[in-house]
Design an enzyme around this catalytic site. Structure first.
Site, mmCIF file in Angstrom:
data_model
loop_
_atom_site.group_PDB
_atom_site.id
_atom_site.type_symbol
_atom_site.label_atom_id
_atom_site.label_comp_id
_atom_site.label_asym_id
_atom_site.label_seq_id
_atom_site.Cartn_x
_atom_site.Cartn_y
_atom_site.Cartn_z
ATOM 1 N N ARG A 1 0.840 -1.210 0.000
ATOM 2 C CA ARG A 1 0.000 0.000 0.000
ATOM 3 C C ARG A 1 0.873 1.257 0.000
ATOM 4 O O ARG A 1 0.475 2.298 -0.502
ATOM 5 C CB ARG A 1 -0.953 0.005 1.209
ATOM 6 C CG ARG A 1 -1.723 1.316 1.361
ATOM 7 C CD ARG A 1 -3.034 1.196 2.134
ATOM 8 N NE ARG A 1 -2.916 0.468 3.367
ATOM 9 C CZ ARG A 1 -2.297 0.909 4.489
ATOM 10 N NH1 ARG A 1 -1.746 2.110 4.521
ATOM 11 N NH2 ARG A 1 -2.238 0.159 5.562
ATOM 12 N N TYR B 1 -11.328 19.921 -14.612
ATOM 13 C CA TYR B 1 -11.918 18.601 -14.874
ATOM 14 C C TYR B 1 -13.143 18.392 -13.966
ATOM 15 O O TYR B 1 -13.127 18.802 -12.797
ATOM 16 C CB TYR B 1 -10.849 17.532 -14.601
ATOM 17 C CG TYR B 1 -11.341 16.132 -14.764
ATOM 18 C CD1 TYR B 1 -11.571 15.591 -16.025
ATOM 19 C CD2 TYR B 1 -11.604 15.337 -13.646
ATOM 20 C CE1 TYR B 1 -12.034 14.294 -16.168
ATOM 21 C CE2 TYR B 1 -12.070 14.041 -13.787
ATOM 22 C CZ TYR B 1 -12.277 13.532 -15.050
ATOM 23 O OH TYR B 1 -12.744 12.252 -15.190
ATOM 24 N N ASP C 1 -2.663 20.858 -13.370
ATOM 25 C CA ASP C 1 -3.056 19.596 -14.013
ATOM 26 C C ASP C 1 -2.581 19.683 -15.471
ATOM 27 O O ASP C 1 -3.097 20.469 -16.258
ATOM 28 C CB ASP C 1 -4.577 19.419 -13.926
ATOM 29 C CG ASP C 1 -5.065 18.092 -14.514
ATOM 30 O OD1 ASP C 1 -4.375 17.536 -15.397
ATOM 31 O OD2 ASP C 1 -6.151 17.632 -14.111
ATOM 32 N N LYS D 1 -4.682 8.760 -19.249
ATOM 33 C CA LYS D 1 -4.883 9.363 -20.569
ATOM 34 C C LYS D 1 -3.627 9.221 -21.422
ATOM 35 O O LYS D 1 -3.262 8.124 -21.781
ATOM 36 C CB LYS D 1 -5.304 10.827 -20.396
ATOM 37 C CG LYS D 1 -6.378 11.041 -19.312
ATOM 38 C CD LYS D 1 -7.704 10.416 -19.661
ATOM 39 C CE LYS D 1 -8.725 10.473 -18.525
ATOM 40 N NZ LYS D 1 -8.903 11.754 -17.884
HETATM 41 C C1 LIG Z 1 -9.370 12.162 -16.719
HETATM 42 C C2 LIG Z 1 -8.857 13.390 -16.090
HETATM 43 C C3 LIG Z 1 -8.679 13.468 -14.708
HETATM 44 C C4 LIG Z 1 -9.062 12.332 -13.778
HETATM 45 O O1 LIG Z 1 -8.303 11.184 -14.022
HETATM 46 P P1 LIG Z 1 -8.814 9.683 -13.699
HETATM 47 O O2 LIG Z 1 -7.615 8.873 -14.014
HETATM 48 O O3 LIG Z 1 -9.991 9.412 -14.580
HETATM 49 O O4 LIG Z 1 -9.197 9.668 -12.266
HETATM 50 C C5 LIG Z 1 -8.148 14.639 -14.191
HETATM 51 N N1 LIG Z 1 -7.834 15.677 -14.976
HETATM 52 C C6 LIG Z 1 -7.997 15.645 -16.314
HETATM 53 C C7 LIG Z 1 -7.631 16.831 -17.124
HETATM 54 C C8 LIG Z 1 -8.518 14.500 -16.916
HETATM 55 O O5 LIG Z 1 -8.695 14.477 -18.241
#
Ligand SMILES: *Cc1c(COP(=O)(O)O)cnc(C)c1O
Length: 396
Positions: A61, A114, A186, A211
């Site tokens: 963990r 997001y 982000d 992504k």
């Molecule tokens: C998809 C996404 C997230 C969240 O990510 P997950 O892996 O789905 O939890 C955060 N910020 C952006 C810009 C995203 O496209």
């Protein structure tokens, strides 16, 4: 990486970065270590590792070698001092916010973050008496005014989802730092190939590795990079909340990242070609892509990004949800799905993907038209993508 150059280029870091220390018995690929715990013959050594006084692993963990190799590769690509990960992008975002904030603190951010991040800002943080100010995303004066009123954490995202708004990261990071805030960016849409927020003055840069970093839509993950002291705080919260990245997912992300540089190069080029084509199409009312000269933030994007990314969105000339329902299923080379950043092209209206949590009225207030289509450009041949879009547009 002693035998190689001091600072290899990004494409080389994608392939080789962070792996050396984890290659076992001459293996050329990082192994997936599934072991939950790590044993010690010497109890003193065990205790030293447990106390963080010696390197090593105790329990899955907390840390794991495969997971660490993944963190190390991202750390090198963002040119950061330290990195830590979580099971998903939201896992790392929520860990960061809850680790760094406390009752009475103040966050400044924007309306276009997001969808999941927005839920934390609007629903969860206020429960813990954290003050959240959400500004108009491209109104830099308003953001600076809110920062000056008091700001412990400035949270930015650029380009944004789904209308690809671009914020001047250097300008806002400077304002945040002047106010004593921790500046978080982000960087999911841009990837470290196109943009490095730490070099623009941010304290922390995070990714939904689900992504573009992974790039194959087969593993969830999140990662954050920055100074060691900040990363330690986030890691400490994440090891306790238990949103740990799985070693198998870490392996898939690590493998995906080896091709990150060439994928992004192709996705940048494909998105530019597709956006230019759509901008000229009579069935399309408007295209949002930072690489287009018509994009309101094009100059800012040019200043801080090396490439404009694979994400674009567009509004149909027939601005109705009905037109979207006709158009989307006609595309042959695009999954209609709630994801982005993969080798396959993916489409989805924000009403079913990034902003599914919002009502039509809330989407309208955020400037998201009902006929908007988010298009995550894959690595296919650009001519095939254009022919596919053309036949689907002609049919509506
Ligand atoms: C998809 C996404 C997230 C969240 O990510 P997950 O892996 O789905 O939890 C955060 N910020 C952006 C810009 C995203 O496209």
């Amino acid at each position: 990486m002693t035998k190689r150059n001091e600072a290899p280029a990004a494409a080389t870091r994608c392939v080789w970065g962070g792996e050396d220390a984890y290659l076992l018995q001459g293996a050329t690929q990082v192994p997936v270590v599934h072991s939950v715990s790590f044993g010690y013959e010497d109890v003193d050594e065990w205790q030293a590792v447990a106390l963080g006084e010696a390197p090593g692993h105790i329990y899955g963990r907390n840390t794991n070698p495969t997971v660490e190799a993944f963190e190390e590769k991202v750390r090198l690509l963002e040119d950061a001092e330290a990195a830590t990960s979580a099971s998903t992008g939201m896992g790392i975002i929520s860990s960061t916010l809850f680790a760094l904030l406390a009752p009475g603190r103040r966050v400044v951010s924007v309306k276009d973050t997001y969808g999941g991040t927005n839920v934390i800002f609007q629903e969860f943080l206020p429960r813990f008496n954290v003050d959240v100010a959400l500004c108009d995303t491209t109104d830099h004066e308003q953001i600076e005014t809110e920062i000056a009123k008091g700001c412990d954490l400035l949270y930015l995202e650029s380009p944004t989802n789904p209308t690809t708004k671009v914020m001047d990261l250097a300008r806002l990071a400077q304002a945040g730092r002047k106010a004593g805030a921790v500046v978080v960016v982000d960087n999911t849409f841009a990837t470290p190939i196109n943009q490095n927020p730490l070099a623009l003055g941010a304290d922390l840069v995070l990714h939904s590795a689900t992504k573009f970093l992974g790039g194959h839509a087969d593993a969830l993950g999140g990662v954050i990079c920055g100074r060691t002291a900040l990363i330690k705080k986030i890691y400490h919260y994440r090891e306790i909340n238990g949103a740990t990245l799985h070693p198998m997912a870490a392996y898939l992300l690590l493998r995906g990242m080896k091709t990150l540089s060439i994928r992004i190069e192709r996705q940048n080029a494909n998105a530019m070609t597709v956006a230019s084509f759509l901008e000229r199409h009579e069935k399309v009312a408007r295209v949002f892509y930072p690489g287009l000269e018509s994009h309101p933030d094009h100059e800012t994007a040019k200043k801080q990004m090396r490439g404009f990314g694979g994400m674009l969105s567009f509004m149909l000339a027939d601005d109705s949800y009905d037109a979207v329902k006709k158009f989307v299923p006609r595309l042959k080379f695009a999954h209609a799905a709630a994801n982005l950043g993969a080798v396959e092209t993916i489409v989805g209206p924000p009403a079913t993907t990034s902003h599914v949590e919002c009502t039509p009225e809330e989407r309208a207030a955020m400037g998201i038209p009902e006929s908007l289509i988010r298009y995550s450009t894959g690595i296919e041949d650009a001519d095939d993508l254009i022919a596919d879009l053309d036949q689907a547009l002609t049919a509506i």
